[in-house]
Design a protein around this motif. Structure first.
Motif, PDB file in Angstrom:
ATOM      1  N   THR A   1       0.660  -1.326   0.095  1.00 37.73           N
ATOM      2  CA  THR A   1       0.020  -0.129   0.093  1.00 37.73           C
ATOM      3  C   THR A   1       1.025   1.272  -0.089  1.00 37.73           C
ATOM      4  O   THR A   1       0.706   2.102  -0.823  1.00 37.73           O
ATOM      5  CB  THR A   1      -0.856  -0.041   1.349  1.00 37.73           C
ATOM      6  OG1 THR A   1      -1.882  -1.155   1.068  1.00 37.73           O
ATOM      7  CG2 THR A   1      -1.809   1.471   1.146  1.00 37.73           C
ATOM      8  N   LEU A   2       2.007   1.102   0.773  1.00 38.00           N
ATOM      9  CA  LEU A   2       2.662   2.500   0.957  1.00 38.00           C
ATOM     10  C   LEU A   2       3.657   2.670  -0.344  1.00 38.00           C
ATOM     11  O   LEU A   2       4.021   3.666  -0.754  1.00 38.00           O
ATOM     12  CB  LEU A   2       3.397   2.327   2.202  1.00 38.00           C
ATOM     13  CG  LEU A   2       2.671   2.563   3.274  1.00 38.00           C
ATOM     14  CD1 LEU A   2       3.829   2.697   4.674  1.00 38.00           C
ATOM     15  CD2 LEU A   2       2.030   4.044   3.303  1.00 38.00           C
ATOM     16  N   ASP A   3       4.046   1.529  -0.869  1.00 39.51           N
ATOM     17  CA  ASP A   3       4.731   1.723  -2.298  1.00 39.51           C
ATOM     18  C   ASP A   3       3.652   2.201  -3.214  1.00 39.51           C
ATOM     19  O   ASP A   3       4.470   2.875  -4.470  1.00 39.51           O
ATOM     20  CB  ASP A   3       5.050   0.094  -2.595  1.00 39.51           C
ATOM     21  CG  ASP A   3       6.209  -0.361  -1.727  1.00 39.51           C
ATOM     22  OD1 ASP A   3       6.662   0.458  -1.108  1.00 39.51           O
ATOM     23  OD2 ASP A   3       6.444  -1.597  -1.963  1.00 39.51           O
TER      24      ASP A   3
ATOM     25  N   SER B   1       0.257   7.586  -1.721  1.00 38.33           N
ATOM     26  CA  SER B   1       0.560   8.405  -1.000  1.00 38.33           C
ATOM     27  C   SER B   1      -0.393   8.692   0.016  1.00 38.33           C
ATOM     28  O   SER B   1      -0.139   9.805   0.997  1.00 38.33           O
ATOM     29  CB  SER B   1       0.560   9.682  -1.759  1.00 38.33           C
ATOM     30  OG  SER B   1      -0.251  10.140  -2.483  1.00 38.33           O
ATOM     31  N   GLY B   2      -1.517   8.240   0.102  1.00 37.82           N
ATOM     32  CA  GLY B   2      -2.432   8.443   1.298  1.00 37.82           C
ATOM     33  C   GLY B   2      -3.431   9.813   1.435  1.00 37.82           C
ATOM     34  O   GLY B   2      -3.247  10.478   0.537  1.00 37.82           O
TER      35      GLY B   2
ATOM     36  N   GLU C   1      11.445   3.532   8.816  1.00 34.71           N
ATOM     37  CA  GLU C   1      10.066   2.671   8.401  1.00 34.71           C
ATOM     38  C   GLU C   1       9.792   2.138   9.965  1.00 34.71           C
ATOM     39  O   GLU C   1      10.761   1.311  10.479  1.00 34.71           O
ATOM     40  CB  GLU C   1      10.200   1.690   7.375  1.00 34.71           C
ATOM     41  CG  GLU C   1       8.950   0.990   7.081  1.00 34.71           C
ATOM     42  CD  GLU C   1       8.982   0.175   6.034  1.00 34.71           C
ATOM     43  OE1 GLU C   1       9.350  -0.876   6.023  1.00 34.71           O
ATOM     44  OE2 GLU C   1       8.912   0.773   4.651  1.00 34.71           O
TER      45      GLU C   1
ATOM     46  N   SER D   1       4.561   2.838   9.128  1.00 27.62           N
ATOM     47  CA  SER D   1       4.868   4.146   9.047  1.00 27.62           C
ATOM     48  C   SER D   1       6.041   4.526   8.641  1.00 27.62           C
ATOM     49  O   SER D   1       7.142   3.961   8.934  1.00 27.62           O
ATOM     50  CB  SER D   1       4.591   4.875  10.330  1.00 27.62           C
ATOM     51  OG  SER D   1       4.390   6.276  10.083  1.00 27.62           O
ATOM     52  N   ARG D   2       6.033   5.374   7.417  1.00 26.81           N
ATOM     53  CA  ARG D   2       7.196   5.541   6.723  1.00 26.81           C
ATOM     54  C   ARG D   2       7.436   7.258   6.833  1.00 26.81           C
ATOM     55  O   ARG D   2       6.750   7.877   7.011  1.00 26.81           O
ATOM     56  CB  ARG D   2       7.234   5.267   5.436  1.00 26.81           C
ATOM     57  CG  ARG D   2       7.414   3.877   4.828  1.00 26.81           C
ATOM     58  CD  ARG D   2       7.434   3.677   3.457  1.00 26.81           C
ATOM     59  NE  ARG D   2       7.494   2.271   3.242  1.00 26.81           N
ATOM     60  CZ  ARG D   2       7.288   1.623   2.121  1.00 26.81           C
ATOM     61  NH1 ARG D   2       6.908   2.386   1.047  1.00 26.81           N
ATOM     62  NH2 ARG D   2       7.382   0.559   1.878  1.00 26.81           N
TER      63      ARG D   2
ATOM     64  N   THR E   1       3.964   8.904   6.027  1.00 25.66           N
ATOM     65  CA  THR E   1       2.639   8.455   5.670  1.00 25.66           C
ATOM     66  C   THR E   1       2.548   7.208   6.335  1.00 25.66           C
ATOM     67  O   THR E   1       3.503   6.282   6.323  1.00 25.66           O
ATOM     68  CB  THR E   1       2.927   8.341   3.848  1.00 25.66           C
ATOM     69  OG1 THR E   1       3.160   9.298   3.442  1.00 25.66           O
ATOM     70  CG2 THR E   1       1.635   7.569   3.584  1.00 25.66           C
ATOM     71  N   SER E   2       1.514   6.883   6.952  1.00 22.87           N
ATOM     72  CA  SER E   2       1.259   5.499   7.456  1.00 22.87           C
ATOM     73  C   SER E   2       0.293   4.775   6.570  1.00 22.87           C
ATOM     74  O   SER E   2      -0.568   5.311   6.088  1.00 22.87           O
ATOM     75  CB  SER E   2       0.895   5.597   9.050  1.00 22.87           C
ATOM     76  OG  SER E   2      -0.151   6.675   8.976  1.00 22.87           O
ATOM     77  N   ALA E   3       0.209   3.437   7.211  1.00 24.30           N
ATOM     78  CA  ALA E   3      -0.930   2.575   6.277  1.00 24.30           C
ATOM     79  C   ALA E   3      -1.401   1.709   7.232  1.00 24.30           C
ATOM     80  O   ALA E   3      -0.744   0.913   8.194  1.00 24.30           O
ATOM     81  CB  ALA E   3      -0.478   1.661   5.131  1.00 24.30           C
TER      82      ALA E   3
ATOM     83  N   HIS F   1      -2.151   9.209   5.783  1.00 20.20           N
ATOM     84  CA  HIS F   1      -2.534   7.744   5.908  1.00 20.20           C
ATOM     85  C   HIS F   1      -3.254   7.154   4.701  1.00 20.20           C
ATOM     86  O   HIS F   1      -4.194   7.970   4.316  1.00 20.20           O
ATOM     87  CB  HIS F   1      -3.354   7.719   7.209  1.00 20.20           C
ATOM     88  CG  HIS F   1      -3.569   6.204   7.609  1.00 20.20           C
ATOM     89  ND1 HIS F   1      -2.755   5.533   8.335  1.00 20.20           N
ATOM     90  CD2 HIS F   1      -4.665   5.518   7.531  1.00 20.20           C
ATOM     91  CE1 HIS F   1      -3.342   4.449   8.718  1.00 20.20           C
ATOM     92  NE2 HIS F   1      -4.406   4.220   8.005  1.00 20.20           N
TER      93      HIS F   1
END
Length: 484
Positions: A40-42, A45-46, A69, A177-178, A195-197, A241
């Motif tokens: 998802t984070l790849d 961008s949320g 991360e 979270s990154r 950005t978290s997921a 997020h």
């Protein structure tokens, strides 16, 4: 069949050989979930909950940059008193004895289960005995009502074993979270991107509790609270997020999003301070020039804890201090943890100094008790708690493999309440978030190594029911191999 007593019910249940349908979670493992979060984070961008300036341009022109991360696992509520409810349905009326955080809603659902009007349901609510968000759910209450409907007017108690509750909870969501930050040539922060997921709680609650449709909207602020709503004066920032849909039931857990976002944010803040070559307290202070209350809490905590002075644990054990500050539910809380590390016994927290500004302190004794309880609750999760899945099944069962801080390893806790003149603010939950990052930052000061995942200290925790895909599974390797 309804048993005459709890022992008979538990014994009969143990003798059953049910065949369970794992549903949408079949074959799902913790490794699969982590892979979904990474994927998802790849790609995503949320949804941005906070933006200021131009973070992309600031990162491009920064003198130095850093990335990190962080991960947090699912968590069960694990209240000391297992969930239970007693219902008597007789002559068209019902009496319900239930320790619930939602008595009005529980009353409505009991009436629906029994097919009677709400005014025919008498709710008797005793003291909760610990809840932490678990008793916001009414599943055990409606189950008790359904059983009482078949009891011929007799009162029926429904009691879940701790294993049942641990393996069928509404969990604190797992989260990834990154971060990326930039410094100028003088070591000042010029850019902050995070950005978290993870899953969103509110859509699930609205659907299962109120029957509302899940609109799949990515705007649940509880996913990012504790990340986007902090006082730091970032000159350029974006905090977002990305919502992830997974078939794992999630719910409100003490301090909700703050519980893990504080760990992410405050640990990375320490990491950026180290890159800048600045003291963690002074680096934070440089970002709080327009927030005098937060700055006062931070500096008071550091002073009371003896920040900057040598620290030696019991019997001369080498220790280090770590600090974290966080605002949640209207209150500002900072904590300093003094920590040692034993190769065999793992992390030991010897002392926690806590300062809170909660506005007008109506009941100082109660505030201190809530801070103490929050620290112990947060410390249990910070050190050893996690919920892992294997083939759709929760592996943890009880306090054996989901341990809590006990008297023998509880630190000395000092609580100081700042004088305040504003409206009284929350105290039940703000004590939880800062303790995990304070301990993690102390471990960095002690060892020079960062710990990017919770729990921080899985030493000695062994799963009672090993993962069938990895029978030797221990807490240091709790995730199953990915499903094929």
């Amino acid at each position: 069949m309804i048993a005459r007593d709890a022992y008979g019910a538990l014994t009969a249940a143990a003798d059953l050989q049910p065949v369970w349908n794992a549903g949408a979670a079949a074959k799902l493992s913790s490794a699969d979930i982590d892979a979904r979060l990474v994927e998802t984070l790849d790609k995503d961008s949320g949804h941005a909950f906070y933006t200021v300036g131009d973070v992309d341009a600031a990162l491009q022109t920064a003198h130095r940059t850093i990335k990190a991360e962080y991960r947090a696992p699912y968590l069960a509520h694990a209240p000391v008193e297992p969930v239970n409810c007693t219902v008597q349905f007789k002559d068209g009326t019902a009496t319900v004895w239930a320790a619930t955080q939602m008595p009005t809603l529980a009353r409505r659902h009991v009436a629906k289960v029994l097919g009677i009007d709400e005014d025919k349901v008498d709710m008797q609510v005793p003291l909760l005995g610990g809840a932490f968000g678990r008793r916001l759910e009414i599943d055990f209450i409606t189950q008790a009502a359904a059983i009482a409907k078949e009891a011929g007017g007799r009162p029926v108690q429904t009691l879940w074993s701790r294993t049942q509750d641990t393996q069928h909870d509404f969990y604190r969501p797992a989260c990834l979270s990154r971060f990326e930050a930039g410094l100028d040539a003088d070591g000042k922060l010029v850019a902050w991107r995070n950005t978290s997921a993870g899953q969103a709680i509110v859509p699930q609650v609205l659907t299962r509790t109120f029957g509302l449709p899940d609109l799949h909207l990515p705007y649940d602020k509880t996913t990012s609270e504790g990340a986007f709503d902090q006082p730091y004066e970032w000159p350029n920032a974006r905090v977002a997020h990305a919502f992830v849909e997974l078939p794992v039931p999630v719910g409100f857990w003490r301090s909700v999003g703050h519980s893990h976002q504080a760990f992410f944010t405050e640990c990375f803040m320490d990491e950026v301070a180290a890159l800048a070559g600045k003291d963690p307290v002074e680096f934070r202070a440089s970002l709080l020039t327009q927030h005098p209350k937060h700055l006062a809490v931070l500096r008071t905590t550091a002073a009371l804890a003896g920040w900057g002075k040598p620290v030696v644990g019991p019997k001369g054990v080498r220790c280090a201090r770590g600090i974290a500050m966080h605002q949640a539910f209207g209150s500002i809380v900072a904590q300093v943890a003094e920590v040692s590390l034993d190769p065999d016994k793992g992390v030991r927290v010897h002392r926690v100094v806590c300062v809170i500004d909660c506005g007008t302190a109506v009941n100082p004794n109660l505030i201190a008790q809530q801070m103490e309880g929050g620290i112990i609750f947060g410390l249990s999760s910070a050190l050893q708690n996690e919920i892992t899945l294997c083939e759709g099944q929760v592996m943890q069962t009880n306090f054996l493999d989901f341990p809590v801080v006990r008297m023998s390893n509880c630190p000395a806790i000092e609580v100081h309440i700042m004088p305040g003149d504003g409206h009284p603010q929350g105290v039940g939950e703000p004590g939880v978030p800062p303790v995990a990052p304070a301990v993690a930052n102390a471990l960095f000061a002690l060892t020079g190594e960062r710990r990017y995942s919770l729990p921080l200290d899985p030493v000695g925790v062994r799963l009672k029911t090993p993962c069938p895909l990895n029978p030797a599974n221990t807490a240091t390797t709790k995730t199953c191999p990915p499903s094929t």
